[in-house]
Design an enzyme around this catalytic site. Structure first.
Site, short mmCIF file in Angstrom:
data_model
loop_
_atom_site.label_atom_id
_atom_site.label_comp_id
_atom_site.label_asym_id
_atom_site.label_seq_id
_atom_site.Cartn_x
_atom_site.Cartn_y
_atom_site.Cartn_z
N ASP A 8 -9.42 1.81 -14.80
CA ASP A 8 -9.72 3.10 -15.42
C ASP A 8 -8.52 3.48 -16.30
OD1 ASP A 8 -7.76 4.15 -13.74
OD2 ASP A 8 -9.10 5.54 -12.69
N CYS A 65 -6.71 1.18 -10.61
CA CYS A 65 -6.80 2.61 -10.94
C CYS A 65 -5.45 3.22 -10.57
CB CYS A 65 -7.99 3.29 -10.26
SG CYS A 65 -7.96 3.33 -8.46
N THR A 67 -4.33 4.78 -7.87
CA THR A 67 -3.88 4.40 -6.52
C THR A 67 -4.47 3.09 -6.04
OG1 THR A 67 -5.76 5.57 -5.56
CG2 THR A 67 -3.71 6.84 -5.83
N HIS A 98 -7.02 -14.34 5.73
CA HIS A 98 -7.73 -13.84 6.91
C HIS A 98 -9.04 -13.15 6.56
CE1 HIS A 98 -4.12 -13.74 9.93
NE2 HIS A 98 -4.22 -14.89 9.29
N HIS A 134 -11.29 -16.61 11.95
CA HIS A 134 -11.41 -15.79 10.73
C HIS A 134 -12.81 -15.86 10.15
CE1 HIS A 134 -7.23 -15.08 11.11
NE2 HIS A 134 -6.88 -16.33 10.87
C1 RB5 Z 1 -7.75 9.11 -11.89
O1 RB5 Z 1 -7.00 10.23 -12.17
C2 RB5 Z 1 -7.51 8.66 -10.45
O2 RB5 Z 1 -8.21 9.49 -9.59
C3 RB5 Z 1 -7.95 7.24 -10.27
O3 RB5 Z 1 -7.23 6.43 -11.15
C4 RB5 Z 1 -7.73 6.62 -8.90
O4 RB5 Z 1 -6.43 6.81 -8.46
C5 RB5 Z 1 -8.73 6.95 -7.89
O5 RB5 Z 1 -8.71 6.46 -6.76
#
Ligand code: RB5
Length: 145
Positions: A8, A65, A67, A98, A134
């Site tokens: 993203d 993204c 996180t 695993h 596994h």
């Molecule tokens: C976008 O601002 C953010 O929410 C997205 O990149 C991500 O971290 C979502 O899990």
């Protein structure tokens, strides 16, 4: 290896660096976007990569993204997909050995680029340890679809 990748807006710059790294490593890369900093919805991109991997058109996937959390949540909704959010090389190795994860999820706001590249290399260079323990556990994950 044929690798599907997407990000993203939060992961755009890291995606560019990873595509460059993968191509230099002689991988084939299918880039599902995003291609600009305009705000987009990560589930749309997670679905594209997860479907490419589930169909067999790509062998591995990478999703980025802010996180890595949203991408992993969304990708794991696609039947047959095991997407792992990894923040270090040990997790990436274990995700392959695993869990037989086919998709690596990364957080661009969590990791430095150098570490992210090493995590990708760890994910791509380790194989599933297909011993009974596994394999049995991964079969149980698949049965939850
Ligand atoms: C976008 O601002 C953010 O929410 C997205 O990149 C991500 O971290 C979502 O899990």
């Amino acid at each position: 290896m044929r690798i599907a990748i997407a990000a993203d807006h939060g992961g755009l710059e890291l995606k560019k660096a990873l595509v460059e790294h993968l191509l230099a490593g002689d991988h084939q890369v299918q880039d599902f976007g995003t291609h600009s900093t305009d705000s987009v919805d990560y589930p749309d991109f997670a679905a594209s990569v997860a479907r490419a991997v589930a169909s067999g058109s790509c062998e591995r996937g990478i999703l980025i993204c802010g996180t890595g959390i949203g991408m992993s949540l969304a990708a794991n909704k696609i039947p047959g997909i095991r997407a792992a959010l990894c923040t270090d090389c040990y997790m990436a190795r274990m995700a392959r050995q695993h869990n037989d994860a086919q998709i690596l999820c990364l957080g661009a706001r969590v990791l430095g680029f150098g570490l992210a590249i090493d995590i990708v290399d760890s994910f791509l260079t380790h194989d599933f340890s297909a011993n009974s323990r596994h394999a049995r556990r991964v079969a149980k994950i698949n049965a939850l679809d």
